[in-house]
Design an enzyme around this catalytic site. Structure first.
Site, mmCIF file in Angstrom:
data_model
loop_
_atom_site.group_PDB
_atom_site.id
_atom_site.type_symbol
_atom_site.label_atom_id
_atom_site.label_comp_id
_atom_site.label_asym_id
_atom_site.label_seq_id
_atom_site.Cartn_x
_atom_site.Cartn_y
_atom_site.Cartn_z
ATOM 1 N N LYS A 14 0.808 -1.224 0.000
ATOM 2 C CA LYS A 14 0.000 0.000 0.000
ATOM 3 C C LYS A 14 0.842 1.275 0.000
ATOM 4 C CE LYS A 14 -2.735 0.090 3.515
ATOM 5 N NZ LYS A 14 -2.314 1.058 4.525
ATOM 6 N N ARG A 89 -10.056 3.132 8.701
ATOM 7 C CA ARG A 89 -9.644 1.810 9.151
ATOM 8 C C ARG A 89 -10.818 0.988 9.681
ATOM 9 N NH1 ARG A 89 -4.573 0.064 10.085
ATOM 10 N NH2 ARG A 89 -3.622 2.093 9.873
ATOM 11 N N ARG A 128 10.769 -12.011 4.660
ATOM 12 C CA ARG A 128 11.620 -10.839 4.489
ATOM 13 C C ARG A 128 12.820 -10.879 5.437
ATOM 14 N NH1 ARG A 128 7.908 -5.789 4.638
ATOM 15 N NH2 ARG A 128 7.818 -6.290 6.838
ATOM 16 N N ARG A 163 13.189 -9.007 10.852
ATOM 17 C CA ARG A 163 12.792 -7.941 11.769
ATOM 18 C C ARG A 163 12.048 -8.515 12.960
ATOM 19 N NH1 ARG A 163 9.634 -3.318 8.678
ATOM 20 N NH2 ARG A 163 7.986 -4.505 9.661
ATOM 21 N N ARG A 174 -2.281 -9.101 13.362
ATOM 22 C CA ARG A 174 -2.504 -7.914 12.522
ATOM 23 C C ARG A 174 -3.480 -8.228 11.412
ATOM 24 N NH1 ARG A 174 2.807 -5.883 10.032
ATOM 25 N NH2 ARG A 174 1.481 -4.327 9.050
#
Ligand SMILES: [Zn+2]
Length: 220
Positions: A14, A89, A128, A163, A174
């Site tokens: 996004k 949201r 990632r 991370r 999430r």
């Protein structure tokens, strides 16, 4: 130019897509996280309050978010349209936003959902890894961006790491929150006939192309 509301689950790209569109159409990219950062930097009463809430790990209230967005979109550079990233949201934010737009005789514009399923989103996030030495970023699940040697940076040979917040349980949380809060927002805009869905698991260039096509068709 109409305004664009971009809605997307974590990892759908996004932020990147917002920036590309913002440059292409010369309209501001308004992200709620950036609005919060600048509110805190202003150091006034509201900024200090936001800072305190965030330090306590609390969500900033809908009312504050709504007022930050409303103030921002009334600025001159938004008169030709803008991209909203991270807002609305939830349904409360969406309804307040709609009321504000109507009250100010503006157009609701279009709502674009950058859709990606949970498994794909998970691979993008959990795959990632990055190099703490040179900052290079890789994805172990992607044939184009995985490192040549597992765990080692192609560019400088340092060790790659994940991370801290790219953990599976944090991701699931999430994603669940996103689905729960966003579903009513999508239904709300679908009923108004301004919701467009794009498969965001495609290559970035294809995603951009499709958004451009929608903007072209609906930009009357
Ligand atoms: Zn490196």
């Amino acid at each position: 130019m109409k305004s664009i509301i971009l809605i997307a689950p974590p990892s759908a790209g996004k932020g990147t897509i917002s920036n590309i569109l913002s440059e292409e159409y010369s309209i501001p990219h308004i992200s709620t996280s950036a609005l919060l950062v600048s509110a805190i930097e202003a150091g006034d009463e509201q900024g200090n309050y936001i800072k305190k809430q965030m330090n306590l790990g609390n969500l900033v209230s809908d009312d504050i978010i709504i007022s930050l967005v409303e103030n921002r979109i009334m600025q001159d550079d938004c008169s030709n349209g803008y991209i909203l990233d991270g807002f609305p949201r939830n349904l409360k934010q969406a309804k307040s936003y709609d009321d504000f737009i109507i009250k100010n005789n503006r157009n609701l514009g279009i709502v674009v959902l950058l859709d990606i399923d949970r498994e794909q989103a998970k691979k993008r996030i959990l795959g990632r890894v990055s190099c703490s030495n040179c900052g290079a970023v890789y994805n172990i699940y992607s044939k184009d961006t995985r490192p040549r040697i597992v765990g080692i940076c192609d560019k400088c040979g340092s060790t790659l790491s994940r991370r801290e917040d790219d953990k599976e349980d944090i991701f699931d949380n999430r994603f669940d929150t996103y689905l729960k809060d966003t579903k009513p927002v999508l239904e709300h805009y679908e009923k108004k006939g301004i919701l467009y869905k794009i498969d965001s698991s495609q290559e970035l260039s294809k995603v951009i192309e499709q958004v451009e096509r929608i903007i072209k068709e609906k930009n009357d």
